[in-house]
Design an enzyme around this catalytic site. Structure first.
Site, PDB file in Angstrom:
ATOM      1  N   GLY A   1       0.819  -1.214   0.000  1.00 47.78           N
ATOM      2  CA  GLY A   1       0.000   0.000   0.000  1.00 47.78           C
ATOM      3  C   GLY A   1       0.845   1.252   0.000  1.00 47.78           C
ATOM      4  O   GLY A   1       1.935   1.288  -0.577  1.00 47.78           O
TER       5      GLY A   1
ATOM      6  N   GLU B   1       5.394  -3.229   1.362  1.00 47.74           N
ATOM      7  CA  GLU B   1       5.746  -2.606   0.076  1.00 47.74           C
ATOM      8  C   GLU B   1       5.036  -1.264   0.056  1.00 47.74           C
ATOM      9  O   GLU B   1       3.814  -1.196   0.032  1.00 47.74           O
ATOM     10  CB  GLU B   1       5.256  -3.500  -1.059  1.00 47.74           C
ATOM     11  CG  GLU B   1       5.593  -2.934  -2.433  1.00 47.74           C
ATOM     12  CD  GLU B   1       4.734  -3.555  -3.511  1.00 47.74           C
ATOM     13  OE1 GLU B   1       4.489  -4.766  -3.478  1.00 47.74           O
ATOM     14  OE2 GLU B   1       4.290  -2.791  -4.389  1.00 47.74           O
TER      15      GLU B   1
ATOM     16  N   CYS C   1       2.148  -0.547  -8.841  1.00 47.59           N
ATOM     17  CA  CYS C   1       3.273  -0.134  -7.997  1.00 47.59           C
ATOM     18  C   CYS C   1       4.558  -0.083  -8.797  1.00 47.59           C
ATOM     19  O   CYS C   1       5.530   0.531  -8.369  1.00 47.59           O
ATOM     20  CB  CYS C   1       3.409  -1.073  -6.813  1.00 47.59           C
ATOM     21  SG  CYS C   1       3.216  -2.801  -7.275  1.00 47.59           S
TER      22      CYS C   1
END
Lengths: 510, 510
Positions: free
Chosen positions: B221, B245, B282
């Site tokens: 997140g 992460e 991401c």
């Protein structure tokens, strides 16, 4: 920070021997870390690294007499023990040199493209790279094995990481001597001396763990000091791995059958283990679950005789002596606690070993005053909790914090598989990083299968500070995707020019 | 905590679809963790575990239509992408089942006694055991692959750890559906449903990481949310590993020669990667170092064309849309920043992709206002920094925080080994966990050689959340000393009844 003097002190007299250095300023911490950072590239070649580690072992051996004398003057651990500890330290450097040569620690994994996977797998090649500058916090009780030339230093250098050591104030002169030897070894391989920095001073240690160029830390010491540094490492803008060994009670369970079979031998063995090195081992057995009743009584009698026969000894420093005497008094003063051999002040500078007994039932009450007996007391003290039933012993075990070791003494039949042996092993496994059967936890071998660590507070991470896998602390993986052979490091090329063990398209190659 | 309702929301309209649950109270968190804790023993057998993982894959596949529809209703990611993501998720469960069967992750090391070592080595046998209950914090942007049935869950179950998932508020209904499927799979192997707990609510997530029986956590997140939970994990009386992460810029370097050779293709490829999934990856390339001059201009022109042709899309929720629009405006308003394609509000519920350009020199000044461009902006935006020299590009790279990925686009000749290719690879390696050559970082294959992680803030640990080695997050080593064969777990017996890969007296056996 003022330039406070750093004194070498004789623990046998409490007198200052000489001024060794001054405490490092923030500027000096920065200089040491930057010098280490600059030395990284000199460690990049594994062949050079392995040779450096072997030279370090050779030069430390060559300086043996001087180093042992210097260590004894500051620690009072005695030449026999210190000679052994230095030999172990040299063995450890050579063991890590072999590990560097073999290269299995690089954990090479190669996947060729695979369009049948979901999603398809591109060309991926992974191995491990050094983290960067490692901060090492030396321990009081092992001036060689867990200090400047100890396991953290050896494993970090083996991983390719330069090291800055925060010296322990109990042996600053020895620390300087050893650092000079290691830098001489580095120079022989054209590695700059900055590869091994050395700092003195509490504040310098705090600055060190906060330095932006420090990438990881190793620590061996107290719960209080270790936790403070762990917290500082976690609170950084960029947190770093902090591998701390903080404290351990090292429980021992003696079954009824074992006590009946060889209670006297167990009592004598326990006495030897808990008084070894004046009880100054992180793996000293600090809580012993022994059966109530006649067999347990014989064990306690044997322990009483052996501990009574053990000489008083000098602790590493006078603060430790004060803490030991106070800790013993506080524990001995609890209700229902008896002192078959009262430990405490020996002579003016020594302490005498001893042990306490308590009904195990007293240790089953959460939040009770006897919980103090479940905290480590550094020095030659152990607590024997007499249990009335297996359930009572289990209830005490279930309340313990994490430990480096947990030990069970079994009878011959139990060890052969009859009775509760396997069950007890399963009960001890969640409590510790090393589980012993019919042995004593003091003595930590340097071996590939060793694990010196355990659930918190034994360690702040899941890794080990002793043994081959300690190198894992100082590495991180990196994967290359679609990199042509011409650009890949040789470790990751298909033809495996370095002959590394690896996982190649799913197959383990050794 | 009040029993606040948990709503499923349609991101295409911003309207509530249905109330799915209520936020978990502290008591419910405790119940979920205790139920998971009790399920540990049901996961102890590796054969059962592997079968459970395969059944989970089968049942998820069986419920494909329902799951994809539910996921699309809450995420607007579309059935094609979601079908692929579910297939990947099932592949991942099966890959971990194979890993469990093989048993290499147990890292078995056996040393027979060796009296020639210093100190002598006793009988020592080490392997890895599960840590205990794992808390998993689901991500918004991968409702399958990084959520209830994602990599953290699959690897934790494979390691033998029960899981309690904190659902992401962007897909609570799907989370409940998936959890039910996983519990059905567990039931088929007599594993209690507590093996997979599911909780909703921000406060419940905080309670979860603080629970004494939670042994480790995995998170995917934001930097803000992840750091808060990391801090809570570190501040516990007993700290636990927190594998988070948090964020990544994913820099891309395009050499002058690569731009000259195929600037148009690179521009088009970049457009595809940065707009994929409406930029909600991401590993979205968020900073691109492209040469100033004509070749770079052609690249930017191609990027302009391709991005202009890309439709607006719906983000995962409206808060994200607000943040994206504000983040773009703040960046676009900086001096010397141009917007060849202005990203921002599309329709009422959508955003349109775009990119900014800036002279790379502006990013070389520490503390300057342009530092904002070095922070991740979640959504379909990238920043193209035009460099006038290799030194300028390097200066920007040296200022970057840690990343999941770093990419270089090389010309054919550079890829073949001429020029600075290897040098750039070495420059990118310290910045990231995965380094790509002539590819794009979006797309993270599930493979043994994968590494999805990187220096902070990419991850808060050195481990990976994708690929075979993710299982290492949830294990700790334990060594047995002097344990007789009769009491040893079969994994550690001399005759290797389970046929495990191991290191036996120094020799690697596979």
């Amino acid at each position: 920070m003022a330039a406070a003097p750093v004194w070498s002190v004789d623990p046998r007299t409490g007198k200052q021997r000489e001024q060794v250095a001054v405490e490092a300023t923030a500027h000096e911490v920065d200089e040491a870390v930057r010098a280490a950072y600059e030395a990284r590239s000199a460690l990049a070649d594994r062949t050079v690294r392995a040779a450096f580690l072997r030279t370090a072992a050779d030069l430390l051996e060559g300086a043996k007499d001087q180093l042992v004398e210097a260590a004894d003057a500051e620690t009072a651990l005695g030449p026999v023990r210190l000679t052994g500890e230095l030999a172990r330290t040299c063995y450890q450097f050579r063991a890590f040199a072999d590990i560097v040569d073999e290269g299995a620690f690089l954990d090479v994994v190669i996947n060729h493209p695979d369009d049948t996977a979901t999603p398809p797998i591109p060309d991926l090649r992974r191995y491990k790279v050094p983290l960067g500058v490692v901060a090492v916090y030396a321990a009081s009780n092992f001036p060689f094995a867990f200090s400047v030339p100890g396991g953290d230093t050896a494993s970090a250098l083996a991983a390719g990481c330069p090291v800055v050591v925060k010296a322990h104030p109990d042996h600053p002169a020895l620390s300087e001597l050893v650092a000079a030897v290691l830098r001489r070894a580095a120079a022989r391989h054209d590695i700059p001396g900055g590869v091994l920095g050395l700092l003195h001073g509490f504040e310098a240690g705090v600055e060190l763990v906060r330095h932006p160029l420090v990438a990881a830390a190793g620590f061996t010491g107290s719960v209080r000091g270790g936790r403070a540094l762990f917290d500082a490492a976690a609170a950084r803008p960029v947190p770093i791995p902090f591998h701390g060994e903080l404290g351990s009670l090292n429980p021992v369970v003696i079954t009824e059958a074992a006590a009946a079979e060889r209670g006297e031998a167990i009592g004598a063995g326990l006495a030897g283990s808990m008084t070894l090195g004046v009880g100054q081992f992180c793996v000293k057995p600090g809580l012993v679950l022994a059966p109530a009743g006649a067999a347990g009584d014989r064990l306690v009698k044997s322990l009483t005789d052996a501990v009574s026969d053990t000489d008083a000894g000098v602790l590493l420093d006078h603060r430790m002596r004060d803490n030991f005497i106070a800790g013993v008094a506080e524990r001995a003063g609890l209700p229902d606690v008896e002192s078959p051999v009262t430990p405490g002040a020996g002579g003016e500078h020594t302490v005498s070993p001893g042990f306490l007994t308590v009904p195990a039932q007293k240790l089953t009450v959460p939040g009770g005053e006897h919980d103090l007996l479940l905290e480590e007391c550094f020095g030659p003290l152990t607590v024997v909790a007499r249990y009335a039933s297996e359930a009572e012993a289990s209830a005490v075990l279930s309340r313990l914090p994490g430990n480096l070791t947990a030990t069970v003494q079994l009878s011959t039949e139990e060890a052969a598989g009859s009775g509760r042996g396997a069950e007890i092993l399963a009960e001890l496994t969640p409590l510790a990083g090393r589980v012993l059967v019919n042995g004593w936890p003091t003595g930590v071998a340097v071996a590939p299968a060793q694990h010196h660590g355990g659930p918190y507070p034994a360690t702040t991470s899941t890794s080990t500070s002793v043994g081959g896998t300690a190198i894992e602390r100082w590495l991180r993986p990196v994967a290359y995707q679609g990199a042509p052979e011409a650009l890949l490091p040789p470790e990751l090329r298909d033809d495996n020019p370095l002959g590394l063990p690896r996982r190649f398209n799913g197959r383990l190659e050794r």
